[in-house]
Enzyme design. Structure first.
Site, PDB file in Angstrom:
ATOM      1  N   ASP A 164      37.247  33.371  46.156  1.00  0.00           N
ATOM      2  CA  ASP A 164      38.355  32.691  45.484  1.00  0.00           C
ATOM      3  C   ASP A 164      39.410  33.719  45.085  1.00  0.00           C
ATOM      4  OD1 ASP A 164      40.030  31.222  43.677  1.00  0.00           O
ATOM      5  OD2 ASP A 164      38.401  29.788  43.430  1.00  0.00           O
TER       6      ASP A 164
ATOM      7  N   SER B 185      43.192  25.995  44.073  1.00  0.00           N
ATOM      8  CA  SER B 185      41.885  25.976  44.736  1.00  0.00           C
ATOM      9  C   SER B 185      41.414  24.579  45.110  1.00  0.00           C
ATOM     10  CB  SER B 185      40.833  26.642  43.846  1.00  0.00           C
ATOM     11  OG  SER B 185      41.139  27.999  43.640  1.00  0.00           O
TER      12      SER B 185
ATOM     13  N   THR C  74      36.655  24.656  43.492  1.00  0.00           N
ATOM     14  CA  THR C  74      36.160  25.038  44.817  1.00  0.00           C
ATOM     15  C   THR C  74      34.782  24.462  45.121  1.00  0.00           C
ATOM     16  OG1 THR C  74      37.516  27.042  44.784  1.00  0.00           O
ATOM     17  CG2 THR C  74      35.690  26.987  46.344  1.00  0.00           C
TER      18      THR C  74
ATOM     19  N   PHE D 226      23.535  29.142  34.900  1.00  0.00           N
ATOM     20  CA  PHE D 226      23.242  30.405  34.234  1.00  0.00           C
ATOM     21  C   PHE D 226      24.216  30.768  33.123  1.00  0.00           C
ATOM     22  CE2 PHE D 226      21.663  30.600  38.621  1.00  0.00           C
ATOM     23  CZ  PHE D 226      20.317  30.742  38.357  1.00  0.00           C
ATOM     24  N   GLU D 227      25.189  29.905  32.873  1.00  0.00           N
ATOM     25  CA  GLU D 227      26.158  30.205  31.822  1.00  0.00           C
ATOM     26  C   GLU D 227      26.788  28.905  31.346  1.00  0.00           C
ATOM     27  OE1 GLU D 227      27.386  32.092  29.108  1.00  0.00           O
ATOM     28  OE2 GLU D 227      26.897  33.621  30.608  1.00  0.00           O
TER      29      GLU D 227
ATOM     30  N   GLU E  69      30.536  30.577  46.875  1.00  0.00           N
ATOM     31  CA  GLU E  69      31.837  31.007  46.353  1.00  0.00           C
ATOM     32  C   GLU E  69      31.700  32.171  45.387  1.00  0.00           C
ATOM     33  OE1 GLU E  69      35.678  29.485  43.730  1.00  0.00           O
ATOM     34  OE2 GLU E  69      33.633  28.905  43.183  1.00  0.00           O
TER      35      GLU E  69
ATOM     36  N   ASP F 119      39.070  35.510  41.508  1.00  0.00           N
ATOM     37  CA  ASP F 119      40.274  34.823  41.061  1.00  0.00           C
ATOM     38  C   ASP F 119      40.551  35.073  39.584  1.00  0.00           C
ATOM     39  OD1 ASP F 119      42.319  32.528  41.463  1.00  0.00           O
ATOM     40  OD2 ASP F 119      41.074  31.748  39.838  1.00  0.00           O
TER      41      ASP F 119
ATOM     42  N   HIS G 161      43.752  36.807  37.693  1.00  0.00           N
ATOM     43  CA  HIS G 161      44.556  36.081  36.708  1.00  0.00           C
ATOM     44  C   HIS G 161      44.715  36.903  35.428  1.00  0.00           C
ATOM     45  CE1 HIS G 161      45.490  32.352  38.629  1.00  0.00           C
ATOM     46  NE2 HIS G 161      44.228  31.997  38.813  1.00  0.00           N
TER      47      HIS G 161
ATOM     48  N   ASP H  40      40.371  31.022  49.614  1.00  0.00           N
ATOM     49  CA  ASP H  40      41.154  29.805  49.454  1.00  0.00           C
ATOM     50  C   ASP H  40      42.640  30.117  49.321  1.00  0.00           C
ATOM     51  OD1 ASP H  40      40.650  31.041  47.046  1.00  0.00           O
ATOM     52  OD2 ASP H  40      40.132  29.203  45.961  1.00  0.00           O
TER      53      ASP H  40
END
Length: 526
Positions: free
Chosen positions: A77, A127, A190, A301-302, A345, A350, A354, A391
């Site tokens: 991504d 995305s 995504t 996991f989060e 992914e 990404d 950012h 993407d």
């Protein structure tokens, strides 16, 4: 082909050796060549280029319809060309090499091309629209998840009878095993496009649905993953986003609150609806999973996105790497005699961009390379189509006239007139040093002192610009750095991989996967 490519790359390492071909077989000698460009008969660039042609001649292009038993789509991504280049160099430098001669694992695959990433309504895409193009074969507008561009974003009523069918859905309907992995939330745009249809990418849980969406019966994205109605359900789903699967009255094992308002615990529903099912939230739980006895695996996991690769060791419950998730997913999915379809992914490339934080973005790109390497090693290119692409891109650029081997995250240091590396950093017109990597826009914009009217660059002389937390400079001040519009790379191996050479509309990726695995016809035949 893979081994030959790596051999060529190794010829360009820091300790250069002479490479030549003998009866069309590439080999290395022990002769040390400090400056091969100037030594007649052992020019490393000439010989390695010649070897590439030999390798290309031996590469078989299998474009037969239905030749792929398995398909794996890797999506970095935000992994634009400059990100691939910088990550390639960083990985090489982390291995003690100069860096530029290195290749990421997916760059060793025999076929490559470009993908045009625009959405139907945006020159610079998001995305949701780009992944919809790749996974359904139909370009669409920004913010729509596997919904055609005729539907306005956020309009549930108009989207109800206009769902696009993804390659993952076709694979499941055809009898293949399926999986989706992401280091972002599994409900993020995504990964969501592979299994869900939504008029708004933000409808990740029921609390995010608008009143219009609720009235007209649209389902949130997390529910669509668990209630996936095709075949025998998705076999493997691994990533972040636990909050979207738990009620807001529940506190998870790492102390975070769920977000669902309907009171449903979707993790419990996953366990109840499948035989030999497992749900894990930690690295310990993940490691304990035995593929031979597990048919349906959900891993969250989060609470939100998984940790950046560079921070992964600091997570409370521990998190598996992208390579480890790919490895286990393949072991579970390959049990299906009809083959498998897997989407992986690297979502946090990404997010690093950012934030204007190149270091984390590049480490996550290297993590994707590690995952592709696992897939290449665990599958056979004769029956498995592997595609690695992005993407969209980001506005990170690589500039300056840095000497060969200069730290890619460092200050630019040029060569002197004799061609020898300088020991001091190059300076701009105002006498300030600058980095190789920078952003067109984002958080890294600086002003002189506290006076916002005095625009100027930050003095980087005493700043460790290679530090993991450093944010590269940006020209235009924005709260978040933006996507970019240029083409991204496509790298491929296996059946029909050669169809992805040249410059392609992004939606062509779906059609190559469909052709390679004969997805639609297999569904019809059932």
């Amino acid at each position: 082909m893979k081994q030959l490519t790596l051999t060529i790359a190794s010829c360009l390492a820091l300790t250069l050796t002479a490479c030549s071909d003998d009866n069309d077989n590439t080999k290395q000698t022990d002769t040390k060549v400090p400056h091969p460009e100037d030594i007649k008969g052992v020019n490393i660039w000439f010989d390695s280029g010649k070897a590439e042609i030999i390798a290309a001649k031996t590469t078989m292009s299998n474009n037969e319809k239905g030749a792929a038993k398995n398909v794996i789509l890797f999506v970095g991504d935000g992994m634009g060309i400059s990100t691939v280049t910088a990550a390639r160099i960083l990985q090489g430098q982390n291995q003690g090499k100069l860096g530029e001669e290195n290749l990421l694992s997916f760059e060793t695959m025999p076929f490559a091309g470009l993908s045009k990433t625009y959405n139907t309504d945006y020159q610079t895409p998001d995305s949701a629209g780009t992944m919809t193009a790749m996974i359904t074969g139909v370009k669409t507008r920004k913010g729509l998840v596997s919904i055609p561009s005729s539907v306005p974003r956020g309009n549930c009523a108009q989207s109800k009878d206009k769902h696009l069918t993804s390659a993952l859905v076709l694979a499941e309907q055809s009898g293949m095993a399926t999986g989706v992995i992401s280091t972002a939330r599994l409900t993020h745009a995504t990964p969501a496009a592979t299994y869900a249809n939504s008029a708004d990418r933000d409808w990740e849980n029921d609390a995010e649905l608008t009143e219009e969406a609720k009235t007209n019966g649209c389902k949130d994205i997390a529910s669509q993953l668990i209630d996936f109605p095709y075949g025998d359900g998705i076999e493997v789903a691994l990533g972040g986003g636990r909050r979207n699967f738990l009620p807001k009255t529940v506190t998870d094992q790492e102390g975070d609150q769920g977000k669902r308002e309907d009171g449903k615990d979707l993790t419990a529903k996953w366990l109840s609806q499948y035989e030999n099912a497992a749900y894990v939230w930690s690295k310990v739980g993940f490691d304990a999973i035995k593929p031979e006895t597990t048919d349906h695996l959900l891993g969250l996991f989060e609470d939100s996105h998984m940790a950046y690769e560079a921070d992964r060791a600091n997570d409370k419950g521990g998190e598996p790497s992208l390579a480890e998730m790919t490895d286990k997913a393949i072991d579970i999915l390959k049990k299906d005699k009809d083959g498998f379809f897997l989407v992986v992914e690297a979502g946090r490339i990404d997010h690093g961009h950012h934030a204007g934080n190149a270091a984390r973005a590049l480490h996550d790109t290297i993590a994707l390379s590690d995952a592709v390497k696992v897939a290449l090693e665990k599958t056979n290119e004769k029956d498995t189509l592997i595609i690695a692409t992005a993407d969209h891109s980001h506005v990170m650029t690589i500039g300056g006239y840095a000497t060969r081997g200069n730290p890619i995250l460092g200050l630019v240091k040029e060569n002197d007139k004799q061609g020898n590396p300088k020991t001091t950093a190059s300076l701009d017109n105002n006498g300030q040093p600058y980095t190789t990597l920078g952003y067109m826009n984002g958080k890294g914009y600086h002003v002189k002192g506290d006076d916002t009217r005095q625009i100027g660059r930050q003095d980087l002389t005493d700043i460790d610009v290679t530090h993991l937390d450093y944010h590269q400079e940006a020209l235009i001040p924005l709260k978040s750095e933006t996507h970019a519009s240029e083409d991204v790379g496509i790298y491929a191996s296996g059946p029909s991989a050669s169809l992805l050479t040249g410059t392609n509309e992004q939606n062509v990726i779906f059609h190559v996967m469909n052709h390679a695995a004969n997805l639609k016809e297999r569904v019809t035949a059932r």
